[in-house]
Design a protein around this motif. Structure first.
Motif, PDB file in Angstrom:
ATOM      1  N   SER A 199      93.453  50.303   7.749  1.00 25.17           N
ATOM      2  CA  SER A 199      94.823  50.037   7.312  1.00 25.17           C
ATOM      3  C   SER A 199      95.166  50.888   6.094  1.00 25.17           C
ATOM      4  CB  SER A 199      94.982  48.558   6.985  1.00 25.17           C
ATOM      5  OG  SER A 199      94.151  48.207   5.880  1.00 25.17           O
TER       6      SER A 199
ATOM      7  N   SER B 174      95.866  50.127   3.088  1.00 24.62           N
ATOM      8  CA  SER B 174      95.165  49.742   1.853  1.00 24.62           C
ATOM      9  C   SER B 174      93.651  49.862   1.981  1.00 24.62           C
ATOM     10  CB  SER B 174      95.519  48.308   1.500  1.00 24.62           C
ATOM     11  OG  SER B 174      95.011  47.425   2.489  1.00 24.62           O
ATOM     12  N   GLY B 175      93.194  49.910   3.212  1.00 24.49           N
ATOM     13  CA  GLY B 175      91.752  49.903   3.453  1.00 24.49           C
ATOM     14  C   GLY B 175      91.187  48.508   3.598  1.00 24.49           C
ATOM     15  N   ASP B 176      92.046  47.496   3.485  1.00 27.19           N
ATOM     16  CA  ASP B 176      91.566  46.112   3.549  1.00 27.19           C
ATOM     17  C   ASP B 176      91.206  45.688   4.966  1.00 27.19           C
ATOM     18  OD1 ASP B 176      93.805  44.840   0.950  1.00 27.19           O
ATOM     19  OD2 ASP B 176      91.875  45.878   0.850  1.00 27.19           O
ATOM     20  N   SER B 177      91.838  46.290   5.957  1.00 24.46           N
ATOM     21  CA  SER B 177      91.571  45.921   7.351  1.00 24.46           C
ATOM     22  C   SER B 177      90.971  47.108   8.084  1.00 24.46           C
ATOM     23  CB  SER B 177      92.863  45.484   8.045  1.00 24.46           C
ATOM     24  OG  SER B 177      93.392  44.331   7.415  1.00 24.46           O
TER      25      SER B 177
ATOM     26  N   SER C  67      86.209  54.844   6.064  1.00 27.01           N
ATOM     27  CA  SER C  67      86.637  54.581   4.695  1.00 27.01           C
ATOM     28  C   SER C  67      87.744  55.564   4.339  1.00 27.01           C
ATOM     29  CB  SER C  67      85.465  54.707   3.718  1.00 27.01           C
ATOM     30  OG  SER C  67      84.931  56.014   3.731  1.00 27.01           O
TER      31      SER C  67
ATOM     32  N   ASP D  12     101.471  49.965   9.205  1.00 17.99           N
ATOM     33  CA  ASP D  12     100.141  49.393   9.315  1.00 17.99           C
ATOM     34  C   ASP D  12      99.806  48.993  10.736  1.00 17.99           C
ATOM     35  OD1 ASP D  12      98.837  47.904   6.285  1.00 17.99           O
ATOM     36  OD2 ASP D  12      97.827  49.064   7.843  1.00 17.99           O
TER      37      ASP D  12
ATOM     38  N   ASP E 114      97.124  46.289  13.342  1.00 17.05           N
ATOM     39  CA  ASP E 114      96.244  45.117  13.403  1.00 17.05           C
ATOM     40  C   ASP E 114      95.159  45.326  14.436  1.00 17.05           C
ATOM     41  OD1 ASP E 114      98.562  43.005  15.316  1.00 17.05           O
ATOM     42  OD2 ASP E 114      97.735  44.989  15.675  1.00 17.05           O
TER      43      ASP E 114
END
Length: 125
Positions: free
Chosen positions: A52, A54-57, A71, A102, A104
Motif C-alpha cells: 500500500s 503507506s507500506g502498512d498493508s 518493501s 490504494d 486491498d
C-alpha cells in the motif's frame, strides 16, 4: 515523463536470493500502491506482491509467502522485492507497476497505471 525502472534480476541457483529494485521518476510514490508482477514464457502475467501507499498493508501470492518480502522507501521513490529460497518456478520477467490510490490486495494488472520494462530472473543450476 513517468518512468519505473527495475533492476536486480539475474541468474541464480535454486535456493539463492536476489533483491529487485523499482525506481520511480516523474511521479511521487507517496500516492501510489506498488505491485510486482511476473511473466514466465508461455504463461500469463501474475501478481506476486503488492504494498500500500503507506507500506502498512502488504499482500503476497501464496506461492511466494515466507520467501519474498516487499518493501518501499518513499523518500528514495523506490520499492524493493527481496526474494529468498528461489525455485525454478520463480523464473520469469519481473515487472513493477504503480496504481494511483490504494489497494486491498494484488489487483489485476489492468488496474495499474504505470509499468516498468521488466527485469529477467532465472533460477537454474
Amino acid at each position: 515523463q513517468v518512468q519505473l525502472v527495475e533492476s536486480g534480476g539475474g541468474l541464480v541457483q535454486p535456493g539463492g536470493s536476489l533483491r529487485l529494485s523499482c525506481v520511480a521518476s516523474g511521479l511521487s510514490l507517496d500516492y501510489y500502491a506498488i505491485a510486482w508482477f511476473r511473466q514466465a514464457p508461455g504463461k500469463e502475467r501474475e501478481g506476486v506482491s503488492c504494498i500500500s501507499k503507506s507500506g502498512d498493508s502488504i499482500y503476497y501470492r501464496d506461492s511466494v509467502k515466507g520467501r519474498f518480502t516487499i518493501s518501499r522507501d518513499n523518500v528514495k521513490n523506490t520499492v524493493y522485492l527481496e526474494m529468498n529460497s528461489l525455485e525454478a518456478e520463480d523464473t520469469a520477467v519481473y515487472y513493477c507497476a504503480a496504481k494511483w490510490g490504494d489497494v486491498d490486495g494484488i489487483w489485476a494488472s489492468f488496474h495499474y497505471d504505470y509499468w516498468g520494462q521488466g527485469t529477467q530472473v532465472t533460477v537454474s543450476s
